[in-house]
Design a protein around this motif. Structure first.
Motif, PDB file in Angstrom:
ATOM      1  N   MET A 173      35.705  43.190 -40.897  1.00 36.10           N
ATOM      2  CA  MET A 173      37.749  43.661 -40.911  1.00 36.10           C
ATOM      3  C   MET A 173      38.523  43.283 -41.929  1.00 36.10           C
ATOM      4  O   MET A 173      38.087  41.990 -42.870  1.00 36.10           O
ATOM      5  CB  MET A 173      37.761  42.047 -39.539  1.00 36.10           C
ATOM      6  CG  MET A 173      39.614  42.212 -38.991  1.00 36.10           C
ATOM      7  SD  MET A 173      40.060  40.911 -38.237  1.00 36.10           S
ATOM      8  CE  MET A 173      39.750  41.849 -36.842  1.00 36.10           C
ATOM      9  N   GLY A 184      32.666  37.954 -44.528  1.00 32.40           N
ATOM     10  CA  GLY A 184      31.653  39.543 -43.439  1.00 32.40           C
ATOM     11  C   GLY A 184      32.989  39.753 -42.949  1.00 32.40           C
ATOM     12  O   GLY A 184      33.072  41.707 -42.188  1.00 32.40           O
ATOM     13  N   HIS A 185      34.171  39.888 -43.521  1.00 38.55           N
ATOM     14  CA  HIS A 185      35.554  40.263 -43.832  1.00 38.55           C
ATOM     15  C   HIS A 185      35.879  40.497 -45.582  1.00 38.55           C
ATOM     16  O   HIS A 185      35.406  40.494 -45.887  1.00 38.55           O
ATOM     17  CB  HIS A 185      36.609  39.751 -43.050  1.00 38.55           C
ATOM     18  CG  HIS A 185      36.387  39.276 -41.522  1.00 38.55           C
ATOM     19  ND1 HIS A 185      36.482  40.034 -40.755  1.00 38.55           N
ATOM     20  CD2 HIS A 185      35.986  37.403 -41.240  1.00 38.55           C
ATOM     21  CE1 HIS A 185      36.374  39.072 -39.253  1.00 38.55           C
ATOM     22  NE2 HIS A 185      35.892  37.944 -39.829  1.00 38.55           N
ATOM     23  N   PHE A 200      36.827  32.092 -26.804  1.00 39.73           N
ATOM     24  CA  PHE A 200      36.876  31.325 -28.031  1.00 39.73           C
ATOM     25  C   PHE A 200      36.255  30.131 -28.012  1.00 39.73           C
ATOM     26  O   PHE A 200      35.713  30.282 -29.778  1.00 39.73           O
ATOM     27  CB  PHE A 200      37.821  32.474 -29.686  1.00 39.73           C
ATOM     28  CG  PHE A 200      39.189  31.400 -29.743  1.00 39.73           C
ATOM     29  CD1 PHE A 200      40.038  30.598 -29.319  1.00 39.73           C
ATOM     30  CD2 PHE A 200      40.174  32.678 -28.808  1.00 39.73           C
ATOM     31  CE1 PHE A 200      40.853  29.856 -29.327  1.00 39.73           C
ATOM     32  CE2 PHE A 200      41.287  31.997 -28.450  1.00 39.73           C
ATOM     33  CZ  PHE A 200      41.802  30.588 -28.718  1.00 39.73           C
ATOM     34  N   ARG A 246      36.890  32.600 -36.141  1.00 35.79           N
ATOM     35  CA  ARG A 246      36.578  33.737 -36.309  1.00 35.79           C
ATOM     36  C   ARG A 246      36.276  33.799 -35.072  1.00 35.79           C
ATOM     37  O   ARG A 246      36.331  35.219 -35.156  1.00 35.79           O
ATOM     38  CB  ARG A 246      35.177  33.074 -36.461  1.00 35.79           C
ATOM     39  CG  ARG A 246      35.634  32.692 -37.863  1.00 35.79           C
ATOM     40  CD  ARG A 246      34.093  32.574 -38.603  1.00 35.79           C
ATOM     41  NE  ARG A 246      32.863  31.153 -38.548  1.00 35.79           N
ATOM     42  CZ  ARG A 246      33.371  30.379 -39.092  1.00 35.79           C
ATOM     43  NH1 ARG A 246      34.259  29.977 -39.572  1.00 35.79           N
ATOM     44  NH2 ARG A 246      32.403  29.377 -38.063  1.00 35.79           N
ATOM     45  N   ARG A 247      35.888  33.731 -34.348  1.00 35.52           N
ATOM     46  CA  ARG A 247      35.231  34.424 -32.341  1.00 35.52           C
ATOM     47  C   ARG A 247      36.695  35.059 -31.889  1.00 35.52           C
ATOM     48  O   ARG A 247      36.419  35.701 -31.459  1.00 35.52           O
ATOM     49  CB  ARG A 247      34.876  32.941 -31.557  1.00 35.52           C
ATOM     50  CG  ARG A 247      33.908  32.969 -31.490  1.00 35.52           C
ATOM     51  CD  ARG A 247      32.891  31.542 -30.845  1.00 35.52           C
ATOM     52  NE  ARG A 247      33.456  30.792 -30.630  1.00 35.52           N
ATOM     53  CZ  ARG A 247      33.312  29.407 -31.306  1.00 35.52           C
ATOM     54  NH1 ARG A 247      32.052  29.921 -32.390  1.00 35.52           N
ATOM     55  NH2 ARG A 247      33.987  28.447 -31.077  1.00 35.52           N
ATOM     56  N   ASP A 272      37.056  38.400 -34.180  1.00 40.03           N
ATOM     57  CA  ASP A 272      35.685  39.465 -33.303  1.00 40.03           C
ATOM     58  C   ASP A 272      36.282  39.746 -32.480  1.00 40.03           C
ATOM     59  O   ASP A 272      35.616  40.752 -31.906  1.00 40.03           O
ATOM     60  CB  ASP A 272      34.449  38.280 -33.401  1.00 40.03           C
ATOM     61  CG  ASP A 272      34.123  38.166 -34.581  1.00 40.03           C
ATOM     62  OD1 ASP A 272      34.097  38.494 -36.119  1.00 40.03           O
ATOM     63  OD2 ASP A 272      32.572  36.744 -35.098  1.00 40.03           O
ATOM     64  N   ARG A 313      38.493  42.781 -32.019  1.00 40.95           N
ATOM     65  CA  ARG A 313      38.185  43.392 -33.036  1.00 40.95           C
ATOM     66  C   ARG A 313      37.725  44.886 -32.235  1.00 40.95           C
ATOM     67  O   ARG A 313      37.549  44.955 -30.777  1.00 40.95           O
ATOM     68  CB  ARG A 313      36.215  43.656 -33.592  1.00 40.95           C
ATOM     69  CG  ARG A 313      36.235  42.938 -34.419  1.00 40.95           C
ATOM     70  CD  ARG A 313      34.839  42.871 -35.409  1.00 40.95           C
ATOM     71  NE  ARG A 313      34.430  42.027 -36.131  1.00 40.95           N
ATOM     72  CZ  ARG A 313      34.718  42.078 -36.951  1.00 40.95           C
ATOM     73  NH1 ARG A 313      34.191  43.122 -37.754  1.00 40.95           N
ATOM     74  NH2 ARG A 313      34.356  41.399 -38.349  1.00 40.95           N
TER      75      ARG A 313
END
Length: 231
Positions: A1, A33-34, A127, A224-225, A228, A231
């Protein structure tokens, strides 16, 4: 992301540059991861609308109600933002999101919150790992006293009733606390803080609270969740 970090302040000058900026702290909290891009929003920088998949707004010494032009520009940016575009705010970010979307922020008559504060979790959300309370560093006097329409209080305390907000009419989540603050930075922030100097017993209690276990990593997992899931 692809995430834009809207940096609205930086660590106090009295700390001598010994700690990373708030944008970097938020980046470490959310984790890899982003693709992150930081904008110095308190210096007039804002991303192009629609250029990023999500937005993270940092803490600041400013008040969401202050007349500074950059705050007005940020509020306008938030009001124009696509409701489906995820936004996460921390401390000032929490406050300016509420102010932009119809809530009210004021300097609390309860005074400063410093050290480790506990929030009860009042809502469920996909989340969350559980509804167990959280204890996270805080540093604030301003508070959200009226929620925006459509917002729910996810967590809070007697001191901070609206400690976390989840927005039902947009992809937004915000926290009054500072899960991005590592314990050593939180201690440095309390030591020498004007509220702690004005009331040494208050300052000692705030510092002592930071020796207890904290749930910053757990809140980072929530964020984070949340991202995610958007997305």
């Amino acid at each position: 992301m692809k995430i834009a970090i809207l940096e609205t302040g930086r660590p106090p000058a009295r700390l001598g540059g010994a700690y990373p900026g708030y944008g970097r702290m938020v980046e470490r909290l959310v984790g890899p991861g982003h693709a992150y891009a930081t904008f110095l929003t308190d210096r007039g920088e804002l991303p192009e609308p629609g250029a990023h998949a999500a937005y993270l707004i940092t803490g600041s010494p400013a008040g969401a109600y202050d007349p500074d032009p950059w705050i007005g520009a940020l509020i306008g940016f938030l009001r124009d933002l696509d409701r489906a575009r995820p936004v996460v705010g921390l401390c000032f970010g929490h406050q300016v999101m509420a102010q932009a979307w119809g809530g009210r922020v004021v300097p609390s008559e309860k005074g400063w919150g410093l050290g480790l504060h506990a929030y009860a979790v009042a809502e469920t959300a996909p989340f969350l790992d559980s509804r167990d309370p959280i204890a996270v560093p805080v540093s604030h006097q301003d508070q959200v006293v009226d929620r925006p329409p459509g917002a729910r209080t996810l967590a809070g305390s007697a001191f901070t009733p609206h400690g976390a907000l989840l927005y039902g009419d947009r992809a937004a989540l915000s926290f009054q606390c500072h899960p991005e603050f590592e314990p050593d930075f939180a201690r440095a922030l309390v030591a020498g803080h004007r509220a702690a100097e004005a009331d040494p017993a208050f300052g000692r209690a705030a510092l002592a609270s930071l020796d207890r276990p904290h749930d910053s990593a757990r809140v980072g997992g929530w964020i984070r969740r949340f991202l995610d899931g958007a997305r």
